[in-house]
Design an enzyme around this catalytic site. Structure first.
Site, short mmCIF file in Angstrom:
data_model
loop_
_atom_site.label_atom_id
_atom_site.label_comp_id
_atom_site.label_asym_id
_atom_site.label_seq_id
_atom_site.Cartn_x
_atom_site.Cartn_y
_atom_site.Cartn_z
N HIS A 1 1.62 -0.88 5.11
CA HIS A 1 1.37 -2.01 5.47
C HIS A 1 2.72 -3.08 5.45
CE1 HIS A 1 0.64 -4.21 1.32
NE2 HIS A 1 0.11 -3.07 1.32
N ASP B 1 2.67 -6.68 5.40
CA ASP B 1 2.08 -7.78 4.96
C ASP B 1 2.45 -7.79 3.37
OD1 ASP B 1 -0.19 -6.31 4.92
OD2 ASP B 1 -1.45 -7.83 4.56
N ASP C 1 4.73 -3.30 -3.54
CA ASP C 1 3.72 -3.33 -2.84
C ASP C 1 3.85 -4.07 -1.37
OD1 ASP C 1 0.84 -3.21 -1.69
OD2 ASP C 1 0.18 -4.90 -2.88
N GLU D 1 -2.97 -5.61 5.90
CA GLU D 1 -3.87 -4.85 4.81
C GLU D 1 -4.20 -5.59 3.73
OE1 GLU D 1 -4.55 -2.55 1.14
OE2 GLU D 1 -3.12 -3.98 1.33
N GLU D 2 -3.56 -6.91 3.20
CA GLU D 2 -3.87 -7.43 2.04
C GLU D 2 -5.23 -8.43 2.22
OE1 GLU D 2 -2.72 -7.01 -0.71
OE2 GLU D 2 -0.64 -6.19 -0.74
N GLU E 1 1.49 3.20 -0.95
CA GLU E 1 1.35 2.19 -2.08
C GLU E 1 1.56 2.43 -3.23
OE1 GLU E 1 -0.57 -0.88 -1.58
OE2 GLU E 1 -1.77 -0.66 0.32
N HIS F 1 1.12 -7.93 -6.62
CA HIS F 1 0.65 -9.20 -6.41
C HIS F 1 1.00 -10.24 -7.64
CE1 HIS F 1 -3.13 -7.53 -4.11
NE2 HIS F 1 -1.87 -7.04 -3.61
#
Ligand SMILES: [Zn+2]
Length: 390
Positions: free
Chosen positions: A80, A82, A112, A146-147, A172, A359
């Site tokens: 991903h 994003d 990530d 994805e997030e 990931e 995150h």
């Protein structure tokens, strides 16, 4: 294979991706397209774009095989584009100006998962430098959203019939452990209703905040039970947000709770909601009135830890860096669930960077892990899939 990795090229590509601000919301994944097209230009891929909403671009890149079209298995690599929002004041550096310091690359998305995407792309160069030939047809899915659940990304590719392949790798961050299972997710908004009134006479009214507080205690105390999953543990629930009342001098008419439930394979949106209601109703809060709306649902997913594709990923990591990767489950969900559950493709999540970095502020990836990942991915690309090795 590992000595053919070019760390500077890896840092450069990861940095170029991190420098594109793809915070979701709003995503703006289209902004990253130029970097990806440049990075893969030498392979002359066939590109397909899926953009269900303006700017929310997912890109499919089919890499032509050097021997031309043929009857080969295909390997899907899903990453991903994003990233999650940042709190700039908590960062030591600018999150979108990647900084290399002490063998670590800092920036939003380094772990990530723009580092993993860069390592997977660089693996093509590593493989070419090794003089070996891909054993697969390689297809990249660079996806949006994805997030926030993937509806505008991998889900959109699935709906377009584009999620096809014999095996799938999702780079990931797993600290290069081999992840074969993920818990599912239910995010629900629970609205507790009260009866408003003057704050000076609270017992003449019904405080939604008082009831909501009891609901929070009931949900947090609840044991959602069931059999413990060997890789995923047990289901859980957490009230992550609370908003209630209209004024300090008023008895609250309503109070909203944001509930996050993590689920084991087999749980459905209906069963997860039913269990939540059961625990709340079972706590017998007098006069409680509430309703629940679903914000996000993603079911759990898993594959057999002994599946030959998982074995192959472990073997590639071992062959290139001597690692003995653990086989793990993750407490949260990724787009791997669409590929496993809806497309039925064996899918391993394995990438550089630690889950604990995802995150967070000052997110970073170790350069050594980027190198290990690129080498292992190159090894995977030139190893025939397990189904054809026997
Ligand atoms: Zn991710």
């Amino acid at each position: 294979m590992r000595d053919l990795v070019d760390p500077a090229a890896l840092v450069e590509l990861t940095s170029a991706l991190v420098a594109v601000d793809t915070r979701n919301p709003p995503g703006n994944e289209r902004e990253a397209a130029g970097v990806l097209r440049d990075a893969l230009r030498r392979w002359s891929p066939t590109w397909t774009e899926v953009e269900p909403e303006p700017g929310r671009l997912s890109l499919v890149a089919e890499i032509p095989h050097p021997d031309g079209p043929g009857d080969r298995p295909s390997l899907l690599i899903n990453g991903h584009l994003d990233v999650v929002p940042v709190r700039a004041e908590q960062w030591s550096t600018d999150p979108f100006t990647p900084t290399l310091d002490g063998g670590r690359l800092y920036g939003r998305g380094t772990a990530d998962m723009k580092g993993g995407v860069a390592a997977a792309i660089h693996a093509l160069d590593v493989l070419a430098a090794s003089g070996r030939t891909p054993a697969w047809d390689v297809v990249f899915h660079f996806v949006a959203d994805e997030e926030l659940g993937g509806a505008l990304g991998t889900r959109a590719l699935l709906d377009a019939g584009l999620v096809r392949g014999d095996a799938c790798l999702v780079p990931e961050p797993t600290g290069l452990q081999v992840c074969v299972a993920e818990r599912g997710l239910l995010q629900a908004e629970l609205t507790v209703h009260g009866v408003g009134g003057h704050g000076s006479r609270p017992r003449d009214s019904v405080s939604a905040i008082e009831h909501a507080a009891s609901v929070v205690l009931a949900v947090h105390a609840a044991d959602f039970g069931g059999v413990e999953h060997p890789l995923l543990g047990r289901p859980s629930a957490n009230v992550g947000t609370i908003q209630g009342g209209s004024g300090v001098n008023t008895v609250a008419e309503s109070c909203r709770l944001g509930v996050d439930r993590r689920l084991l394979p087999g749980a459905t949106v209906e069963s997860a909601l039913a269990e939540l209601r059961e625990r709340i109703d079972g706590s017998a809060i007098p006069g409680l009135r509430y309703d629940i709306g679903v914000l996000v649902f993603g079911e759990a997913s898993e594959m057999d830890p002994g599946h030959p594709w998982a074995e192959q990923v472990r073997a590639a990591l071992h062959a290139t860096s001597g690692a003995e990767p653990a086989t793990i489950g993750m407490s949260f969900t990724t787009d791997a669930r669409f590929v496993r559950n809806q497309a039925g493709i064996p899918t391993v999540v394995c990438g550089p960077g630690e889950v604990a970095q995802a995150h967070t502020s000052d997110e970073m990836v170790e350069l050594e892990q980027l190198v290990d990942a690129a080498a292992a991915y190159a090894e995977l690309l030139c190893t025939p899939p397990p189904s054809t090795t026997g």
